[in-house]
Design a protein around this motif. Sequence first.
Motif, PDB file in Angstrom:
ATOM      1  N   SER A  75       0.824  -1.207   0.000  1.00 13.43           N
ATOM      2  CA  SER A  75       0.000   0.000   0.000  1.00 13.43           C
ATOM      3  C   SER A  75       0.855   1.253   0.000  1.00 13.43           C
ATOM      4  O   SER A  75       0.578   2.212  -0.731  1.00 13.43           O
ATOM      5  CB  SER A  75      -0.922   0.020   1.220  1.00 13.43           C
ATOM      6  N   LEU A  76       1.905   1.263   0.819  1.00 14.26           N
ATOM      7  CA  LEU A  76       2.791   2.427   0.866  1.00 14.26           C
ATOM      8  C   LEU A  76       3.520   2.641  -0.456  1.00 14.26           C
ATOM      9  O   LEU A  76       3.686   3.777  -0.904  1.00 14.26           O
ATOM     10  CB  LEU A  76       3.776   2.286   2.015  1.00 14.26           C
ATOM     11  N   VAL A  77       3.935   1.561  -1.091  1.00 12.60           N
ATOM     12  CA  VAL A  77       4.599   1.674  -2.393  1.00 12.60           C
ATOM     13  C   VAL A  77       3.623   2.223  -3.435  1.00 12.60           C
ATOM     14  O   VAL A  77       3.978   3.104  -4.235  1.00 12.60           O
ATOM     15  CB  VAL A  77       5.173   0.312  -2.833  1.00 12.60           C
ATOM     16  N   SER A  79       2.901  13.967  -9.580  1.00 16.05           N
ATOM     17  CA  SER A  79       3.955  14.977  -9.722  1.00 16.05           C
ATOM     18  C   SER A  79       4.357  15.157 -11.183  1.00 16.05           C
ATOM     19  O   SER A  79       4.540  16.287 -11.650  1.00 16.05           O
ATOM     20  CB  SER A  79       5.162  14.584  -8.882  1.00 16.05           C
ATOM     21  N   PHE A 123       1.776   9.294  -6.128  1.00 16.05           N
ATOM     22  CA  PHE A 123       2.225  10.677  -5.994  1.00 16.05           C
ATOM     23  C   PHE A 123       3.334  11.019  -6.996  1.00 16.05           C
ATOM     24  O   PHE A 123       3.432  12.170  -7.431  1.00 16.05           O
ATOM     25  CB  PHE A 123       2.657  10.968  -4.560  1.00 16.05           C
ATOM     26  N   VAL A 124       4.132  10.050  -7.391  1.00 14.10           N
ATOM     27  CA  VAL A 124       5.113  10.285  -8.457  1.00 14.10           C
ATOM     28  C   VAL A 124       4.391  10.576  -9.770  1.00 14.10           C
ATOM     29  O   VAL A 124       4.740  11.516 -10.493  1.00 14.10           O
ATOM     30  CB  VAL A 124       6.072   9.082  -8.602  1.00 14.10           C
ATOM     31  N   VAL A 132       0.978   4.102  -2.940  1.00 13.08           N
ATOM     32  CA  VAL A 132       0.717   5.514  -2.657  1.00 13.08           C
ATOM     33  C   VAL A 132       1.881   6.369  -3.152  1.00 13.08           C
ATOM     34  O   VAL A 132       1.683   7.434  -3.744  1.00 13.08           O
ATOM     35  CB  VAL A 132       0.447   5.724  -1.148  1.00 13.08           C
ATOM     36  N   ALA A 133       3.112   5.910  -2.927  1.00  7.81           N
ATOM     37  CA  ALA A 133       4.280   6.651  -3.397  1.00  7.81           C
ATOM     38  C   ALA A 133       4.302   6.735  -4.925  1.00  7.81           C
ATOM     39  O   ALA A 133       4.580   7.808  -5.494  1.00  7.81           O
ATOM     40  CB  ALA A 133       5.558   5.994  -2.883  1.00  7.81           C
ATOM     41  N   VAL A 134       3.995   5.645  -5.601  1.00  8.30           N
ATOM     42  CA  VAL A 134       3.960   5.642  -7.066  1.00  8.30           C
ATOM     43  C   VAL A 134       2.853   6.561  -7.574  1.00  8.30           C
ATOM     44  O   VAL A 134       3.032   7.282  -8.566  1.00  8.30           O
ATOM     45  CB  VAL A 134       3.795   4.206  -7.608  1.00  8.30           C
ATOM     46  N   ALA A 159      -1.405   3.065 -10.448  1.00  6.27           N
ATOM     47  CA  ALA A 159      -1.229   2.930  -8.998  1.00  6.27           C
ATOM     48  C   ALA A 159      -2.578   2.908  -8.282  1.00  6.27           C
ATOM     49  O   ALA A 159      -2.789   2.116  -7.359  1.00  6.27           O
ATOM     50  CB  ALA A 159      -0.369   4.063  -8.464  1.00  6.27           C
TER      51      ALA A 159
END
Length: 86
Positions: free
Chosen positions: A32-34, A44, A40-41, A36-38, A72
């Motif tokens: 889940s954290l990965v 961005s 936001f990338v 979420v990070a992807v 994602a």
Amino acid sequence: MATDGPNEELYPVVYRAVNDALWNVVGTVALSLVLVAVFFVGLSVFLSSVTTMGSSLSVLGIVLGTAIAVAAALGFALLFDLLPWS
């Protein structure tokens, strides 16, 4: 006690089930954290391409950022069975 025999036989089974469940939780949180990070990338990339609308690469950035963010979000939705067909 008369019930010590079956409890001793069940201990490895229960231990294995609890151990698997805990590792499933850790894996789900990490994934889940990965995701979420992807997401936001991708967001961005999308936003940086929108702000530089003058170049020809901005269209590619918009498409790429949108594709990353949607992939994602779809992965997150599939992970937690949030889609109606899953």
